[in-house]
Design a protein around this motif. Sequence first.
Motif, short mmCIF file in Angstrom:
data_model
loop_
_atom_site.label_atom_id
_atom_site.label_comp_id
_atom_site.label_asym_id
_atom_site.label_seq_id
_atom_site.Cartn_x
_atom_site.Cartn_y
_atom_site.Cartn_z
N GLY A 195 0.81 -1.20 0.00
CA GLY A 195 0.00 0.00 0.00
C GLY A 195 0.85 1.26 0.00
N PRO A 196 0.18 2.42 0.03
CA PRO A 196 0.88 3.70 -0.16
C PRO A 196 1.85 4.08 0.95
N TYR A 197 1.70 3.46 2.15
CA TYR A 197 2.55 3.84 3.27
C TYR A 197 3.58 2.76 3.63
N ALA A 198 3.70 1.76 2.80
CA ALA A 198 4.52 0.59 3.14
C ALA A 198 5.98 0.93 3.38
N GLU A 199 6.51 1.92 2.68
CA GLU A 199 7.94 2.23 2.79
C GLU A 199 8.27 3.12 3.99
N LEU A 200 7.28 3.59 4.69
CA LEU A 200 7.51 4.47 5.83
C LEU A 200 7.99 3.69 7.05
N SER A 201 8.64 4.35 7.98
CA SER A 201 8.97 3.74 9.27
C SER A 201 7.67 3.49 10.04
N PHE A 206 -3.06 -12.77 7.92
CA PHE A 206 -2.29 -12.54 9.15
C PHE A 206 -1.43 -11.28 9.05
N THR A 207 -2.00 -10.24 8.49
CA THR A 207 -1.34 -8.94 8.43
C THR A 207 -1.69 -8.14 9.68
N ALA A 208 -0.80 -7.23 10.08
CA ALA A 208 -1.05 -6.42 11.27
C ALA A 208 -0.35 -5.08 11.12
N PRO A 209 -0.90 -4.04 11.74
CA PRO A 209 -0.22 -2.74 11.75
C PRO A 209 0.88 -2.73 12.81
N PRO A 210 1.68 -1.70 12.85
CA PRO A 210 2.63 -1.57 13.96
C PRO A 210 1.87 -1.46 15.28
N ASP A 211 2.46 -1.99 16.35
CA ASP A 211 1.86 -1.84 17.67
C ASP A 211 1.64 -0.35 17.95
N GLY A 212 0.46 -0.04 18.46
CA GLY A 212 0.15 1.34 18.81
C GLY A 212 -0.76 2.05 17.82
N ILE A 230 2.17 5.10 11.23
CA ILE A 230 1.06 5.42 12.13
C ILE A 230 0.60 6.86 11.93
N GLU A 231 1.55 7.78 11.81
CA GLU A 231 1.19 9.18 11.60
C GLU A 231 0.37 9.35 10.32
N ALA A 232 0.79 8.66 9.25
CA ALA A 232 0.09 8.78 7.96
C ALA A 232 -1.32 8.20 8.05
#
Length: 427
Positions: free
Chosen positions: A172-178, A214-220, A183-185
């Motif tokens: 997706g569009p934010y995959a390359e971000l830290s 079994f995909t997940a976002p960053p914790d938080g 999370i900010e995006a």
Amino acid sequence: MTGLHERHLAVSPDWMALYYRHPLELTHGEGRHVWDVDGNRYLDFFGGILTTMTAHALPEVTKAVSEQAGRLIHSSTLYLNRPMVELAERIAALSGIPDARVFFTTSGTEANDAALLLATAHRGSNQILAMRNSYHGRSFSAVSVTGNRSWSPTSLSPLQTLYVHGGVRSRGPYAELSDERFIEACVADLEDLLGHTRDAAALIAEPVQGVGGFTAPPDGLYAAFREVLDRHGILWISDEVQTGWGRTGDHFWGWQAHASSGPPDILTFAKGIGNGMSVGGVVARADVMNCLDANSISTFGGSPVTMAAGLANLAYLLEHDLQGNARRVGGLLIERLRAVGAGSPAVREVRGRGLMIGLELVRPGTDEAAPEAATAVLEAARAGGLLIGKGGGHNTSVLRIAPPLSLTVAEAEEGAEILGEALHAAG
């Protein structure tokens, strides 16, 4: 084609899928193994879709079911039901939700349907926020908040659903971000979305997307979302149908990876708690659960037999620290699978936590999903004596690994070896 397969096709819907070119008829199971009608034994790494949570034919559960069936099988919720009250008390205490109320259903679909009813009634809105790539069940309302095209057969809906970024970390569009920037995006996207809509009732989200691979976002992420939702008075529904009961190892509930915001307003559960019996349910704050202004009961939700199974299963899970086992053995298994994946050009990513692990397959040298490869590996794993699942976006190119939580180290090693051979055999 077997006679039973022919009979199945003659009476079943075309859209009710079966695994394998020659579908399996399973006859019995024990521990982490099942047997088919021809006597072949398989190591079970899918547990009837994450449902056989502790073990096949767990004596404590089968004994509880047998004893309760010998006394009373059914009564409905019109009568007091001791096993239902006892299980509700335990789940309310474990949920983390203050002043919690529990309503039992017969499935995760029905649990999510009830949660959507509660949220929309409480907020006086039929607008729901859901995550892209999500799956929440097969009822009319659950399909309408499912952000996965493969499992959403109609665009007709009783709800107005708006889909939010964040459930898939590596595409997706934010995959390359830290992680922090990701999370900010996603939060900025949510803020922007809410600036263009009427008041939404709730955000429904799986802490780890099950059918989605079994995909997940960053914790938080959901803690950050919660700050935005609270400003708008929007409820948070955590769909714990697949992530609950310690499967992720690090936490008892998936929402606890985002715990700085506290528990969700509504939590849904099913699958593993019954260890194969039909148990689902909703936990919510009293003011949310009690908001309905019409009568309701459940004929089959909270049945004495399924509640007896749930009580025995939950007791076994807690007494034997199966969450800790999921963390320890799951950590070893994901290590082994990452080593296997490193040797296969078809494996894009090995992800997960605890005993909830996904291997995403692509066409070698590209980032394109490879559903045909996933099907080939599924077949090769079966031939090697291992049962796994599939999922992932609209291309079904993720191998899903979710054994019973009592999996041993030796079984984890064996399963990883079979899967490595299956990847090699499938090319």
